[in-house]
Design an enzyme around this catalytic site. Structure first.
Site, PDB file in Angstrom:
ATOM      1  N   HIS A 110       0.820  -1.219   0.000  1.00  0.00           N
ATOM      2  CA  HIS A 110       0.000   0.000   0.000  1.00  0.00           C
ATOM      3  C   HIS A 110       0.850   1.265   0.000  1.00  0.00           C
ATOM      4  CE1 HIS A 110      -3.575  -2.284   0.568  1.00  0.00           C
ATOM      5  NE2 HIS A 110      -3.477  -2.490   1.863  1.00  0.00           N
ATOM      6  N   TYR A 128     -11.630  -0.737  -9.606  1.00  0.00           N
ATOM      7  CA  TYR A 128     -12.455  -1.618  -8.790  1.00  0.00           C
ATOM      8  C   TYR A 128     -13.875  -1.701  -9.337  1.00  0.00           C
ATOM      9  CZ  TYR A 128     -14.536  -3.357  -4.368  1.00  0.00           C
ATOM     10  OH  TYR A 128     -15.191  -4.088  -3.411  1.00  0.00           O
TER      11      TYR A 128
END
Length: 295
Positions: free
Chosen positions: A108, A193
């Site tokens: 991340h 996404y």
């Protein structure tokens, strides 16, 4: 008499080079990360937190299993360790250094914290971007199960930290814009996404092609059926259990895969919060031609 607080201590997060990190990404791992040895046949799953990391890990693992590149589907082994984490007696960097190729590695961290060799050796990089309002909403539930910071307890508080860059892992715009600008590089696959939710089979096919793997349409369809948000959630993603054990939590309450719903933010943001966020978003993104589906 006041009731004892069940909030986590502030040391569950720490600052490193001006960016806040969770306890599982200690300073020692972050300091070692720039010199981590990257292999050309690595597969890196890079996402901002709560943008579909576990879901994409599941998809890539299934692709490697059905192609025969991986043969071990042990549910107790983390199939894509976070390179910045150090939980047990060995850091994930140490474990990954001894792992056979091809390695699947997740992270991340902002681009400037990544190993320098990631830009030199050019491994396969799959980047997943998600609309930031749903990221904030997902954070809310994640932090209820795994408390990271005493301030992350409401949409308002998380939004304020998110827009100021004081949220864990730092500024979202810097993260997503960096990889959006690299989307045309041959070793980078940039996916959204929301597009994956809309047509998962097409997303699986894109990942298969990007990885240079030969799978027939029937197998791609099967992988898509086995890696829907609902199917992934039912399997409870055992490799993440070490985080739940840290907080004495059951896998039934795992925050790693929740609804996966596009537009769930509308059930949580107030009108004022939404308007404030939209103003910040417009200023933060400027003239970048990256758009998101928000509902």
């Amino acid at each position: 008499m006041s009731q004892p607080s069940n909030r986590p201590p502030r040391e569950f997060t720490h600052l490193y080079k001006g960016v806040r990190f969770p306890w599982m990404a200690p300073r020692s791992s972050l300091e070692a990360l720039p010199t981590f040895q990257v292999r050309q046949d690595d597969i890196w799953l890079l996402t901002y937190s709560k943008a579909g990391t576990t879901w994409t890990d599941d998809i890539v693992n299934k692709i490697l299993l059905y192609s025969g590149i991986r043969t071990d589907d042990d549910p107790d082994i983390d199939s894509a360790p976070y390179v910045e984490f150090s939980i047990g007696p060995q850091s994930n960097q140490e474990l990954l250094s001894a792992a056979p190729s091809p390695r699947v590695i997740t992270s991340h961290v902002l681009p400037e914290f990544l190993p320098t060799q990631i830009y030199q050796n050019k491994p396969k990089i799959i980047y997943i971007a998600r609309n930031p309002k749903d990221i904030i909403t997902s954070y809310l539930y994640h932090f209820k199960v795994i408390p990271i910071d005493e301030d992350y307890t409401s949409i308002r508080s998380i939004m304020d930290h998110f827009t100021s860059g004081n949220i864990i892992y730092g500024e979202w715009p810097c993260h997503v814009i960096h990889w959006w600008k690299k989307r045309h590089e041959e070793n980078v696959l940039f996916l959204k996404y929301e597009d994956m939710k809309k047509d998962l089979k097409s997303a699986v096919a894109k990942i298969v092609q990007f990885l240079g793997i030969n799978l027939d349409s029937k197998t791609i369809t099967l992988i898509a059926e086995q890696t829907t948000i609902e199917a992934t959630k039912q399997r409870k993603i055992k490799p993440k259990d070490y985080l739940l054990k840290k907080f004495n939590l059951s896998t039934d309450t795992s925050p790693f895969v929740r609804k996966g719903m596009v537009g769930d933010w509308k059930n949580h943001f107030s009108v004022v919060e939404s308007e404030e966020f939209d103003k910040w978003y417009k200023e933060a993104m400027g003239d970048i031609d990256l758009t998101f589906q928000f509902e």
